[in-house]
Design an enzyme around this catalytic site. Sequence first.
Site, mmCIF file in Angstrom:
data_model
loop_
_atom_site.group_PDB
_atom_site.id
_atom_site.type_symbol
_atom_site.label_atom_id
_atom_site.label_comp_id
_atom_site.label_asym_id
_atom_site.label_seq_id
_atom_site.Cartn_x
_atom_site.Cartn_y
_atom_site.Cartn_z
ATOM 1 N N GLU A 163 0.308 -0.958 -4.873
ATOM 2 C CA GLU A 163 -0.568 -0.139 -4.832
ATOM 3 C C GLU A 163 -1.696 -0.620 -5.486
ATOM 4 O OE1 GLU A 163 -3.270 2.358 -3.691
ATOM 5 O OE2 GLU A 163 -1.311 2.460 -2.751
ATOM 6 N N ASP A 168 -5.181 1.721 5.432
ATOM 7 C CA ASP A 168 -6.421 2.230 5.496
ATOM 8 C C ASP A 168 -7.011 1.506 6.814
ATOM 9 O OD1 ASP A 168 -9.232 2.380 5.231
ATOM 10 O OD2 ASP A 168 -9.049 2.308 3.136
ATOM 11 N N ASN A 191 -3.075 -6.432 -5.809
ATOM 12 C CA ASN A 191 -3.724 -6.722 -4.555
ATOM 13 C C ASN A 191 -2.911 -7.508 -3.394
ATOM 14 O OD1 ASN A 191 -5.240 -7.062 -2.519
ATOM 15 N ND2 ASN A 191 -7.172 -7.313 -3.573
ATOM 16 N N LEU A 195 2.615 1.131 6.167
ATOM 17 C CA LEU A 195 2.571 2.380 6.757
ATOM 18 C C LEU A 195 1.378 2.842 6.557
ATOM 19 C CD1 LEU A 195 6.210 3.595 6.019
ATOM 20 C CD2 LEU A 195 5.374 2.142 7.631
ATOM 21 N N GLU A 238 1.271 10.686 3.680
ATOM 22 C CA GLU A 238 0.210 10.537 4.939
ATOM 23 C C GLU A 238 0.990 10.934 6.195
ATOM 24 O OE1 GLU A 238 -3.313 10.325 6.655
ATOM 25 O OE2 GLU A 238 -2.857 9.741 4.411
ATOM 26 N N GLY A 272 0.695 -1.071 0.101
ATOM 27 C CA GLY A 272 -0.138 -0.073 0.082
ATOM 28 C C GLY A 272 0.930 1.316 0.157
#
Length: 241
Positions: A79, A134, A111, A131, A209, A56
């Site tokens: 991703e 979600d 995925n 990191l 993020e 991710g």
Amino acid sequence: MTKVKYPQKRNYRQRAHSNPLSDHSFDYPVSPDVMDWTKLYPRFKPENEVKFCDIGCGYGGLLVTLSPMFPETYMVGFEIRVKVSDYVNDRFLALRQDNEVYHNAGVIRTNAMKYLPNFFRKGQLEKMFILYPDPHFKKCKHKWRIVSEGLLAEYAYVLKVGGLVYTVSDVKEVHDWMVEHFTNFPLFERYDPPAEDKAAQVLIGSTEEGKKVLRNKGQSWTAIFKRVEDPYSKLRWDVDF
């Protein structure tokens, strides 16, 4: 000299969340043996192997930071979102034109919850990064979380013994969830990295993020886990038939 044009995030906007259990359309190898990494890394040679994986990876901030820090190590980001992975790919293409580094980093739209063992053989990876995953706050969506007992078995499979998983979250409940699952899994143990662990030093400030959390003066929680030897792997069973 022509100035390199870098991709702009505003041209790659996409929803922040994606259902990892949906039937997306992905290209993936049937096994690691047939994976052609040369399409991702122009200088990749048969004796090379990918050793780092960012699960991710978002907009690729961690990979951009780690690439020059570990110039001899190939690393990949996974991703699931189309436009975000397109941005990261275009970002690395631009960086390679502008620098002599970044030839060891790339991104794959896939995925990780479904296809991780299709890309990596047993014990291939040295480091994995999860990191700011979600959080999937609703209880009915906890099965979407990237850390679960079933997925930990796959992480343990692709990590070598002694390999590390780095986790960060700005949601305390998600941090506690990850710590609980990793510590309860027999093939991982909590790990306190030495001061010279360069990767541990950049976990928070390198991702988009993480930078947002810092700007908003929020808090992030970090936990690192080490892949340990299977306690049953050395047992010998003497059975008379």
